[in-house]
Motif scaffolding. Structure first.
Motif, PDB file in Angstrom:
ATOM      1  N   UNK A 138       0.859  -1.180   0.000  1.00 33.33           N
ATOM      2  CA  UNK A 138       0.000   0.000   0.000  1.00 33.33           C
ATOM      3  C   UNK A 138       0.893   1.227   0.000  1.00 33.33           C
ATOM      4  N   UNK A 139       0.525   2.181  -0.802  1.00 34.48           N
ATOM      5  CA  UNK A 139       1.269   3.431  -0.855  1.00 34.48           C
ATOM      6  C   UNK A 139       0.321   4.568  -0.511  1.00 34.48           C
ATOM      7  N   UNK A 140       0.708   5.348   0.481  1.00 36.42           N
ATOM      8  CA  UNK A 140      -0.106   6.488   0.873  1.00 36.42           C
ATOM      9  C   UNK A 140       0.407   7.735   0.158  1.00 36.42           C
ATOM     10  N   UNK A 141      -0.526   8.498  -0.412  1.00 33.94           N
ATOM     11  CA  UNK A 141      -0.114   9.735  -1.066  1.00 33.94           C
ATOM     12  C   UNK A 141       0.352  10.764  -0.043  1.00 33.94           C
ATOM     13  N   UNK A 142      -0.296  10.733   1.131  1.00 35.47           N
ATOM     14  CA  UNK A 142       0.047  11.680   2.195  1.00 35.47           C
ATOM     15  C   UNK A 142       0.136  10.927   3.520  1.00 35.47           C
ATOM     16  N   UNK A 143       1.115  11.254   4.321  1.00 37.47           N
ATOM     17  CA  UNK A 143       1.248  10.675   5.655  1.00 37.47           C
ATOM     18  C   UNK A 143       0.504  11.594   6.628  1.00 37.47           C
ATOM     19  N   UNK A 144      -0.821  11.394   6.706  1.00 33.00           N
ATOM     20  CA  UNK A 144      -1.618  12.253   7.573  1.00 33.00           C
ATOM     21  C   UNK A 144      -2.630  11.415   8.352  1.00 33.00           C
ATOM     22  N   UNK A 145      -3.344  12.066   9.255  1.00 29.44           N
ATOM     23  CA  UNK A 145      -4.288  11.378  10.135  1.00 29.44           C
ATOM     24  C   UNK A 145      -5.410  10.693   9.345  1.00 29.44           C
ATOM     25  N   UNK A 146      -5.874  11.324   8.286  1.00 26.67           N
ATOM     26  CA  UNK A 146      -6.946  10.740   7.484  1.00 26.67           C
ATOM     27  C   UNK A 146      -6.515   9.398   6.903  1.00 26.67           C
ATOM     28  N   UNK A 147      -5.345   9.356   6.287  1.00 29.68           N
ATOM     29  CA  UNK A 147      -4.876   8.117   5.666  1.00 29.68           C
ATOM     30  C   UNK A 147      -4.589   7.041   6.707  1.00 29.68           C
ATOM     31  N   UNK A 148      -4.052   7.423   7.869  1.00 32.12           N
ATOM     32  CA  UNK A 148      -3.834   6.433   8.924  1.00 32.12           C
ATOM     33  C   UNK A 148      -5.165   5.896   9.446  1.00 32.12           C
ATOM     34  N   UNK A 149      -6.168   6.775   9.536  1.00 34.69           N
ATOM     35  CA  UNK A 149      -7.505   6.320   9.925  1.00 34.69           C
ATOM     36  C   UNK A 149      -8.071   5.328   8.922  1.00 34.69           C
TER      37      UNK A 149
END
Length: 129
Positions: free
Chosen positions: A3-14
């Protein structure tokens, strides 16, 4: 699986946590397991109830002054030799550590609290206001 996250932020971690919860649910159903049946949680609640009841007893029976070990408190103040001394020691330790914290123990006001390790056991000294 990658999995690749575009942004390392709270929304994506949620979103990652929500995905993990769904994976657990699906795998549990596939294996005919109730993933949300946690008997250890109930055991923890029962143990916490016992410690909370003992804590209330300690606070309600605290004399104007006390000096001694948890065993001494169990025998002299609580007059109960069946008390779990390990739990009692933890409660007395918490009282000593938090006696100056506002509302930590709202029903008891201590003017002083001291704990020191003597001869292999903790020795407590408490004085009420």
């Amino acid at each position: 699986m990658d999995l690749t996250l575009e942004h390392n932020d709270m929304f994506n971690w949620g979103m990652m946590i929500a995905l993990e919860e769904r994976i657990v649910t699906v795998l549990a159903v596939m294996n005919d397991v109730n993933a949300y049946d946690q008997p250890g949680v109930q055991d923890g609640k029962l143990a916490a109830d016992a410690v909370n009841a003992l804590s209330k007893r300690v606070v309600s029976t605290m004399p104007a002054a006390f000096a001694g070990t948890a065993e001494d408190y169990a025998h002299a103040v609580l007059r109960d030799s069946a008390v779990n001394v390990v739990d009692l020691d933890g409660i007395l330790s918490d009282l000593e550590a938090n006696h100056g914290v506002k509302d930590a123990y709202p029903t008891i006001r201590l003017s002083s609290a001291k704990r020191e390790f003597v001869n292999g056991r903790f020795h407590y000294e408490f004085a009420k206001l």
